[in-house]
Design an enzyme around this catalytic site. Sequence first.
Site, PDB file in Angstrom:
ATOM      1  N   ASP A 101       0.829  -1.267  -0.023  1.00 22.78           N
ATOM      2  CA  ASP A 101       0.115   0.124  -0.103  1.00 22.78           C
ATOM      3  C   ASP A 101       1.023   1.267  -0.029  1.00 22.78           C
ATOM      4  OD1 ASP A 101      -2.363   1.458   0.018  1.00 22.78           O
ATOM      5  OD2 ASP A 101      -2.687   1.411   2.146  1.00 22.78           O
ATOM      6  N   ASN A 143     -11.022  -2.702  -5.012  1.00 27.26           N
ATOM      7  CA  ASN A 143     -10.235  -1.662  -5.798  1.00 27.26           C
ATOM      8  C   ASN A 143     -11.058  -1.117  -7.158  1.00 27.26           C
ATOM      9  OD1 ASN A 143      -6.988  -2.614  -4.851  1.00 27.26           O
ATOM     10  ND2 ASN A 143      -8.199  -0.811  -4.134  1.00 27.26           N
TER      11      ASN A 143
END
Length: 249
Positions: A28, A76
């Site tokens: 991330d 996502n």
Amino acid sequence: MECLFQRTRLTRSTQNAERKMHIAIVMDGNGRWAKQRFMPRVAGHRQGVEALRRCIRACARRDVQALTVFAFSSENWNRPLDEVSALIRLLGKALAREVPELNTNGVRLYFAGDRQPLPEHLRNELARAECATAANRRMVLTVCFNYGGRWDIVQAAARLAAQGQPITEAALSGALALAHVHDPDLLIRTGGELRISNFLLWQCAYSELYFSDKLWPDFDEAALDEALAAYRARERRFGRTTEQMQRSA
Ligand code: IPE
Ligand code: IPE
Ligand code: MG
């Protein structure tokens, strides 16, 4: 396209250190890395691929047995369409480019996740890359793409139910998308957030958690070694007491 090679489950060894370790990573921070440099988010994702290449090499050198990375979550899809398309294109490009190096480094590649919504040419490429690396034995790399921990548990349970099999812990584990590797020993998340974000919900029941403030493109070999040192300092008790652990050492 189905790979002809069998999924072989790696056996777990109690030998210490990085040998036989399974590391899972939530990569991330790509977007913030780009934003800090006034660049588009996709530039951060491109750097993220570079960081992953370095990480694969570093893990293979340390004799890590399995590396599993979160590249695109079920959630996502909620991102802007151009970012989603860029991420799907990046996966295709990385595949075309990386397979020879994976073979040089002895890395066997698997994909975990729901492939159905992906374009057909990409699904074929994923299967081809899995087959092309199937004979490699040094390390197993699993790329989780369109993966969600809840999706995984549901697809495993649905498969068992369709086969009329009883749903036991062992049967469910064997039907999950990561049945080819033992549960992660260490789960690393970069980017400073302290959450799992629907990653390996079942498989991380007893993983050691390590959170790094470094953004994924900046997560280098030294950062990996820091994570490994922190892992080695932990006592994994699996419900037992320290005294029991010391007696059995
Ligand atoms: C992780 O980086 C990569 C994916 C989720 C695909 P992000 O894109 O989430 O980066 P930040 O969290 O916005 O910085
Ligand atoms: C998790 O990162 C997914 C991947 C790294 C692929 P996100 O950036 O999507 O997670 P949230 O939405 O901040 O929890
Ligand atoms: Mg993020």
